[in-house]
Design a protein around this motif. Structure first.
Motif: not given
Ligand SMILES: C[S@@+](CC[C@H](N)C(=O)[O-])C[C@H]1O[C@@H](n2cnc3c(N)ncnc32)[C@H](O)[C@@H]1O
Length: 210
Positions: A15, A56-57, A77, A79, A102, A104, A119, A121, A124, A161
């Motif tokens: 990421w 996962g913001g 929060l 990664l 962190a 999630v 949104r 996350v 995945f 994605c």
């Molecule tokens: C598709 S992006 C969406 C970002 C944001 N929510 C948006 O709408 O713009 C997915 C996000 O989830 C984070 N992410 C992926 N796996 C994660 C995990 N296990 N814990 C926390 N964050 C995670 C990534 O770093 C990335 O910023």
């Protein structure tokens, strides 16, 4: 662990690299305005004296828009430290936002939030154990009366994605996966257009913790 590199390290590196190499305004999930997120926040009816967490913001501007709406207790929060740094630098000094690097699926909360937002996350989490960990975290993090807003790729959405496999959801399956104790407020479909012009249908739900 493979060669001293753990799976969480790999995911974090993936990421960080994605945000660094592509740029936060060119990644497929970028949107100039967090339209769906704000619509879900409005449907949840969370008061501005309430608290919110964006799971996962990343580098999204959603936290900033919540501050603009008068919230003073927002947690983001993710990664990726690279993504959070972009959002933090854009916002400037604000005591109203707490930034947490962190995972999630392993993080332990020490408090609760009135509004949980995710949104793109949850989709995945392709392993049942990861989804169980997310579900458990969600239910420990949101008190009765709080609200949950989650958006994933829809059943006819992309199969990947950010180069990673994902799970696609109908409203019914998403609600089932998030567990008992959530009463649906609203749900639907939203079509996101990526910066390169591709369309990505999303399934979204807003629910009350009961
Ligand atoms: C598709 S992006 C969406 C970002 C944001 N929510 C948006 O709408 O713009 C997915 C996000 O989830 C984070 N992410 C992926 N796996 C994660 C995990 N296990 N814990 C926390 N964050 C995670 C990534 O770093 C990335 O910023």
């Amino acid at each position: 662990m493979v060669g001293g590199v753990t799976q969480p390290d790999r995911a974090r590196a993936h990421w960080d690299e994605r945000y660094r190499a592509t740029g936060s305004e060119s990644v497929s999930w970028f949107e100039p305005e967090p339209r769906l997120s704000l619509a879900m926040f409005d449907l949840a009816g969370t008061d501005r004296s309430g608290s919110a967490i964006d799971i996962g913001g990343g580098a999204s501007s959603f936290a900033e828009t919540l501050i603009d709406r008068g919230l003073t207790d927002v947690t983001v929060l993710d990664l990726s430290d690279v993504a959070l740094s972009i959002a933090r630098n854009r916002l400037g000094n604000s005591e109203s936002v707490h930034w947490l690097v962190a995972d999630v699926t392993t993080w332990e909360p020490d408090r609760t939030w009135d509004f949980w937002h995710d949104r793109a996350v949850f989709h995945f989490l392709t392993e049942p154990e990861q989804r169980a960990a997310y579900r458990s975290l969600l239910h420990r993090s949101v008190p009765t009366g709080g609200a949950v807003a989650v958006a994933t790729f829809a059943e006819d959405g992309p199969e990947q994605c950010s180069g990673l496999p994902i799970e696609r959801y109908s409203v019914g399956r998403l609600l089932d996966e998030l567990g008992d104790g959530l009463a649906e407020i609203a749900s639907g479909r939203f079509v996101h257009t990526t910066p390169s012009g591709a369309v990505q249908p999303l399934t979204w739900i807003v629910a009350r913790k009961v």
